[in-house]
Design a protein around this motif. Structure first.
Motif, PDB file in Angstrom:
ATOM      1  N   ASP A 316      17.043 -28.686   5.529  1.00  0.00           N
ATOM      2  CA  ASP A 316      18.424 -28.773   5.324  1.00  0.00           C
ATOM      3  C   ASP A 316      19.177 -29.955   5.075  1.00  0.00           C
ATOM      4  OD1 ASP A 316      18.382 -26.106   6.310  1.00  0.00           O
ATOM      5  OD2 ASP A 316      18.799 -26.685   8.443  1.00  0.00           O
ATOM      6  N   PHE A 317      18.404 -31.206   5.099  1.00  0.00           N
ATOM      7  CA  PHE A 317      18.794 -32.469   4.826  1.00  0.00           C
ATOM      8  C   PHE A 317      18.863 -32.477   3.241  1.00  0.00           C
ATOM      9  CE2 PHE A 317      17.500 -35.193   8.876  1.00  0.00           C
ATOM     10  CZ  PHE A 317      18.512 -34.523   9.394  1.00  0.00           C
ATOM     11  N   VAL A 318      17.878 -32.242   2.779  1.00  0.00           N
ATOM     12  CA  VAL A 318      17.585 -32.078   1.193  1.00  0.00           C
ATOM     13  C   VAL A 318      18.654 -31.413   0.804  1.00  0.00           C
ATOM     14  CG1 VAL A 318      15.860 -31.542  -0.661  1.00  0.00           C
ATOM     15  CG2 VAL A 318      15.126 -32.761   1.532  1.00  0.00           C
ATOM     16  N   ALA A 319      19.031 -30.106   1.100  1.00  0.00           N
ATOM     17  CA  ALA A 319      19.964 -29.389   0.547  1.00  0.00           C
ATOM     18  C   ALA A 319      21.406 -30.005   0.598  1.00  0.00           C
ATOM     19  CB  ALA A 319      19.895 -27.903   1.422  1.00  0.00           C
ATOM     20  N   ALA A 320      21.590 -30.461   1.864  1.00  0.00           N
ATOM     21  CA  ALA A 320      22.845 -31.264   1.892  1.00  0.00           C
ATOM     22  C   ALA A 320      23.033 -32.353   1.021  1.00  0.00           C
ATOM     23  CB  ALA A 320      23.084 -31.762   3.396  1.00  0.00           C
ATOM     24  N   ARG A 321      21.999 -33.409   0.785  1.00  0.00           N
ATOM     25  CA  ARG A 321      22.138 -34.474  -0.299  1.00  0.00           C
ATOM     26  C   ARG A 321      22.066 -33.752  -1.414  1.00  0.00           C
ATOM     27  NH1 ARG A 321      20.346 -39.437   1.118  1.00  0.00           N
ATOM     28  NH2 ARG A 321      19.697 -39.621   3.296  1.00  0.00           N
ATOM     29  N   LYS A 322      21.706 -32.797  -1.800  1.00  0.00           N
ATOM     30  CA  LYS A 322      21.817 -32.373  -3.199  1.00  0.00           C
ATOM     31  C   LYS A 322      23.508 -31.620  -3.413  1.00  0.00           C
ATOM     32  CE  LYS A 322      17.148 -30.615  -4.036  1.00  0.00           C
ATOM     33  NZ  LYS A 322      16.252 -29.716  -4.273  1.00  0.00           N
ATOM     34  N   HIS A 323      23.733 -30.838  -2.331  1.00  0.00           N
ATOM     35  CA  HIS A 323      25.156 -30.579  -2.371  1.00  0.00           C
ATOM     36  C   HIS A 323      26.267 -31.574  -2.642  1.00  0.00           C
ATOM     37  CE1 HIS A 323      28.750 -28.338  -1.290  1.00  0.00           C
ATOM     38  NE2 HIS A 323      28.967 -29.285  -0.324  1.00  0.00           N
ATOM     39  N   ASN A 324      26.130 -32.673  -1.650  1.00  0.00           N
ATOM     40  CA  ASN A 324      26.977 -33.736  -1.700  1.00  0.00           C
ATOM     41  C   ASN A 324      26.789 -34.517  -2.964  1.00  0.00           C
ATOM     42  OD1 ASN A 324      27.377 -33.200   0.763  1.00  0.00           O
ATOM     43  ND2 ASN A 324      26.426 -34.799   1.737  1.00  0.00           N
ATOM     44  N   PHE A 325      25.879 -34.659  -3.630  1.00  0.00           N
ATOM     45  CA  PHE A 325      25.768 -35.280  -4.909  1.00  0.00           C
ATOM     46  C   PHE A 325      26.395 -34.303  -5.983  1.00  0.00           C
ATOM     47  CE2 PHE A 325      23.773 -35.537  -9.126  1.00  0.00           C
ATOM     48  CZ  PHE A 325      23.436 -37.076  -9.255  1.00  0.00           C
ATOM     49  N   ALA A 326      26.311 -32.966  -6.026  1.00  0.00           N
ATOM     50  CA  ALA A 326      26.844 -32.161  -7.011  1.00  0.00           C
ATOM     51  C   ALA A 326      28.454 -32.285  -6.806  1.00  0.00           C
ATOM     52  CB  ALA A 326      26.493 -30.863  -6.781  1.00  0.00           C
ATOM     53  N   VAL A 327      28.826 -32.238  -5.650  1.00  0.00           N
ATOM     54  CA  VAL A 327      30.147 -32.418  -5.474  1.00  0.00           C
ATOM     55  C   VAL A 327      30.788 -33.782  -6.211  1.00  0.00           C
ATOM     56  CG1 VAL A 327      32.250 -32.582  -3.718  1.00  0.00           C
ATOM     57  CG2 VAL A 327      30.352 -30.896  -3.354  1.00  0.00           C
ATOM     58  N   LEU A 328      30.343 -34.899  -5.905  1.00  0.00           N
ATOM     59  CA  LEU A 328      30.497 -36.011  -6.337  1.00  0.00           C
ATOM     60  C   LEU A 328      30.285 -36.196  -7.951  1.00  0.00           C
ATOM     61  CD1 LEU A 328      29.082 -38.822  -3.475  1.00  0.00           C
ATOM     62  CD2 LEU A 328      31.575 -38.039  -3.928  1.00  0.00           C
ATOM     63  N   TYR A 329      29.310 -35.566  -8.308  1.00  0.00           N
ATOM     64  CA  TYR A 329      29.081 -35.620  -9.667  1.00  0.00           C
ATOM     65  C   TYR A 329      30.052 -34.850 -10.639  1.00  0.00           C
ATOM     66  CZ  TYR A 329      26.609 -35.730 -14.064  1.00  0.00           C
ATOM     67  OH  TYR A 329      26.037 -36.003 -15.378  1.00  0.00           O
ATOM     68  N   GLU A 330      30.427 -33.689 -10.000  1.00  0.00           N
ATOM     69  CA  GLU A 330      31.536 -32.914 -10.658  1.00  0.00           C
ATOM     70  C   GLU A 330      32.917 -33.606 -10.466  1.00  0.00           C
ATOM     71  OE1 GLU A 330      31.995 -28.828  -9.865  1.00  0.00           O
ATOM     72  OE2 GLU A 330      33.829 -28.719 -10.808  1.00  0.00           O
ATOM     73  N   GLY A 331      33.554 -34.293  -9.368  1.00  0.00           N
ATOM     74  CA  GLY A 331      34.513 -34.906  -9.295  1.00  0.00           C
ATOM     75  C   GLY A 331      34.616 -36.180 -10.311  1.00  0.00           C
ATOM     76  N   LEU A 332      33.604 -36.723 -10.280  1.00  0.00           N
ATOM     77  CA  LEU A 332      33.623 -38.062 -10.904  1.00  0.00           C
ATOM     78  C   LEU A 332      33.425 -37.874 -12.511  1.00  0.00           C
ATOM     79  CD1 LEU A 332      31.849 -40.258  -8.340  1.00  0.00           C
ATOM     80  CD2 LEU A 332      34.262 -40.187  -8.642  1.00  0.00           C
ATOM     81  N   SER A 333      33.211 -36.718 -12.998  1.00  0.00           N
ATOM     82  CA  SER A 333      32.704 -36.480 -14.341  1.00  0.00           C
ATOM     83  C   SER A 333      33.922 -36.987 -15.365  1.00  0.00           C
ATOM     84  CB  SER A 333      32.304 -35.036 -14.642  1.00  0.00           C
ATOM     85  OG  SER A 333      31.145 -35.162 -14.058  1.00  0.00           O
ATOM     86  N   ARG A 334      34.996 -36.872 -14.636  1.00  0.00           N
ATOM     87  CA  ARG A 334      36.244 -37.163 -15.496  1.00  0.00           C
ATOM     88  C   ARG A 334      36.286 -38.715 -15.826  1.00  0.00           C
ATOM     89  NH1 ARG A 334      40.818 -36.595 -11.049  1.00  0.00           N
ATOM     90  NH2 ARG A 334      42.175 -36.518 -12.646  1.00  0.00           N
ATOM     91  N   TYR A 335      35.629 -39.478 -15.353  1.00  0.00           N
ATOM     92  CA  TYR A 335      35.946 -41.083 -15.508  1.00  0.00           C
ATOM     93  C   TYR A 335      34.672 -41.577 -16.303  1.00  0.00           C
ATOM     94  CZ  TYR A 335      38.499 -39.772 -11.412  1.00  0.00           C
ATOM     95  OH  TYR A 335      39.587 -39.472 -10.561  1.00  0.00           O
ATOM     96  N   THR A 336      33.789 -40.880 -17.218  1.00  0.00           N
ATOM     97  CA  THR A 336      32.874 -41.117 -17.956  1.00  0.00           C
ATOM     98  C   THR A 336      33.035 -42.143 -19.036  1.00  0.00           C
ATOM     99  OG1 THR A 336      32.788 -39.125 -19.219  1.00  0.00           O
ATOM    100  CG2 THR A 336      31.249 -39.277 -17.260  1.00  0.00           C
ATOM    101  N   ASP A 337      34.418 -42.195 -19.340  1.00  0.00           N
ATOM    102  CA  ASP A 337      34.784 -43.435 -20.221  1.00  0.00           C
ATOM    103  C   ASP A 337      34.555 -44.669 -19.560  1.00  0.00           C
ATOM    104  OD1 ASP A 337      35.363 -41.553 -22.126  1.00  0.00           O
ATOM    105  OD2 ASP A 337      37.637 -41.759 -21.846  1.00  0.00           O
ATOM    106  N   TYR A 338      34.715 -44.833 -18.290  1.00  0.00           N
ATOM    107  CA  TYR A 338      34.600 -46.026 -17.637  1.00  0.00           C
ATOM    108  C   TYR A 338      33.368 -46.284 -16.776  1.00  0.00           C
ATOM    109  CZ  TYR A 338      39.336 -45.145 -19.057  1.00  0.00           C
ATOM    110  OH  TYR A 338      40.456 -45.133 -19.681  1.00  0.00           O
ATOM    111  N   LEU A 339      32.817 -45.313 -16.435  1.00  0.00           N
ATOM    112  CA  LEU A 339      31.581 -45.033 -15.222  1.00  0.00           C
ATOM    113  C   LEU A 339      30.504 -44.444 -15.911  1.00  0.00           C
ATOM    114  CD1 LEU A 339      33.401 -43.993 -11.954  1.00  0.00           C
ATOM    115  CD2 LEU A 339      33.202 -46.305 -12.918  1.00  0.00           C
ATOM    116  N   VAL A 340      29.310 -44.976 -15.785  1.00  0.00           N
ATOM    117  CA  VAL A 340      27.899 -44.194 -16.074  1.00  0.00           C
ATOM    118  C   VAL A 340      27.681 -43.518 -14.662  1.00  0.00           C
ATOM    119  CG1 VAL A 340      25.704 -44.369 -16.775  1.00  0.00           C
ATOM    120  CG2 VAL A 340      27.503 -46.375 -17.816  1.00  0.00           C
TER     121      VAL A 340
END
Ligand SMILES: Cc1ncc(COP(=O)(O)O)c(C=O)c1O
Length: 447
Positions: A316-340
């Motif tokens: 469950d911990f592994v699944a939660a880490r993957k979920h949290n990562f995916a949410v942040l990745y999607e949300g932060l994808s709009r800033y890739t001109d400035y962030l890697v």
């Protein structure tokens, strides 16, 4: 039922204590409601419930204290999970790294690593991956990483090779699996040992196999920020029983005896007092028969007691880490001109330790600007460990070789940081983090 001191009465009291602990947990450890901007959003931390408290108290009631039945059960279950024959529990991930590398220097091996031999490792790293190399009088050979994966750049391995190279000590940085198939092929071609530092990557897979199951030895950490916790704690893993016995000896003062807590007093071998110290002329006690220059780095039964219910929760911990990562990745994808944003191999299935970001060199703000903004709003950030280990005061003067220039490592030093994805983060916290990023970019006039 009377108050007679019988086993049944003891069992009843034990049950009562455990029930009270569950009740206590529900009252005293109740998580406070999340208040955006007020509640601290840490990057990692212990995630537990009444079962860890009960298990720890049961271990106290049994009062075994040292390495014992629970460390044995914990080792067996961790080995099953990762797919490793032998697991040796230790008191930290750093100790696991020390034991693993020292094992390869054992004079009991046909071709031990000797002072002056070289060990390839990335320069962007955690200090106690490099420390045991130095402590064993070996020469770290530093290779560059790649911003995005933050792992050792496997394309540089051949350039790092010399006639002195004997091993590769490779971390799966922040849970992102290194291209370990390339590392293993390289090692096989040149007859090198591989230690996988899996301290950040329990539960990460590469090509379907768990990280930690590829190298000759692997290491794990159970510090609270990691995928499971025993408080402090760690483990060394291997499929090679010979390496396991040497590691065991190095962990346990250097003594040769492999007996565990279930062994009879005269030893599992039944020849405890019949061991020959060469040249002594009479047999000696195997428990005081030393074949390694060792330490005492054992995990206690109390620590393993906390680790056992943590292992139940690991999927469950592994699944939660993957979920949290995916949410942040999607949300932060709009800033890739400035962030890697993080990059991983198509063969990798990472159980992310954290979400790593590098601020692009041409961004109109600095890492410090963004980190200050996040921290002011109670979002914890961390820089990527030592950045470039060779810049750290303790490591500047160590004997070493730089295989190829380290421009990407320098970028990590200057521009990378991470935020959390640990299972203690819920959707409200993730939404808050994304809102704060949006506010930052709006404030910069970039949205
Ligand atoms: C890659 C890596 N190796 C080793 C360690 C050391 O583990 P410990 O803190 O349990 O000593 C850490 C710690 O976080 C780590 O990230």
């Amino acid at each position: 039922m009377t108050d007679e001191p019988t086993p049944a009465r003891a069992e009843m009291l034990r049950r009562e204590i455990l029930d009270k602990i569950a009740e206590y947990y529900r009252i005293a450890h109740l998580p406070a409601d999340f208040v955006p901007g007020e509640t601290f959003v840490n990057y990692g931390g212990r995630v537990y419930d009444e079962r860890e408290l009960q298990s720890a108290v049961e271990a106290v009631l049994d009062f075994w204290l040292t390495d014992g039945p629970r460390t044995e059960a914990f080792s067996a279950r961790l080995g099953q999970y990762v797919g490793l024959k032998c697991i040796l529990t230790v008191n930290s991930g750093s100790s696991a790294n020390l034991v693993a590398l020292t094992t390869l220097c054992s004079r009991q091996l046909e071709r031990p690593l000797l002072p002056g031999d070289e060990v390839i490792t990335p320069a962007a790293t955690f200090p106690t991956t490099v420390a045991p190399i130095v402590q064993n009088w070996l020469i770290p050979v530093f290779v560059d990483c790649r911003v995005g994966t933050y792992n050792l750049d496997v394309n540089l391995l051949e350039a790092a090779l010399s006639s002195q190279t004997r091993a590769v000590f490779v971390p799966h940085i922040l849970g992102n699996p290194v291209e370990i198939d390339v590392v293993m092929d390289f090692a096989q071609a040149h007859d090198l040992y591989v230690i996988e530092d899996t301290c950040d990557a329990l539960g990460s897979r590469y090509d379907g196999t768990y990280c930690g199951a590829f190298g000759h030895l692997s290491t794990f950490s159970f510090y609270p920020a990691h995928h499971i916790t025993t408080g402090e704690g760690g483990a060394v893993g291997t499929n090679d029983t010979r390496l396991y016995h040497i590691a065991h000896s190095i962990r346990d003062w250097g003594r040769d005896c492999w007996c565990d807590h279930k062994s009879p007093r005269d030893g599992e071998c039944r020849q405890r007092f019949d061991w020959e110290i060469p040249g002594l002329g009479e047999p000696y006690d195997h428990r005081y028969y030393f074949t390694e220059i060792g330490y005492n780095l054992k995990m206690t039964d109390l620590q393993a007691a906390i680790g056992l219910p943590q292992l139940d929760k690991l999927p469950d911990f592994v699944a939660a880490r993957k979920h949290n990562f995916a949410v942040l990745y999607e949300g932060l994808s709009r800033y890739t001109d400035y962030l890697v944003l993080p990059v991983w191999s198509p063969k990798a299935d990472p159980a992310w330790f954290a979400f790593t970001i590098a601020v692009r060199e041409d961004a109109p703000f600095t890492r410090r600007d963004l980190n200050d903004y996040l921290r002011m709003r109670k979002i914890e950030t961390r820089y990527l460990f030592a950045g470039n280990i060779l810049r750290q005061p303790a490591y500047r003067h160590i004997p070493h070789r730089i295989a190829t220039p380290l421009p990407e490592t320098e970028r990590v030093l200057k521009s990378a940081f991470f935020i959390g994805v640990y299972p203690g983060m819920d959707d409200a916290r993730l939404a808050y983090i994304l809102q704060v990023f949006e506010d930052f970019f709006t404030g910069q006039g970039l949205l």
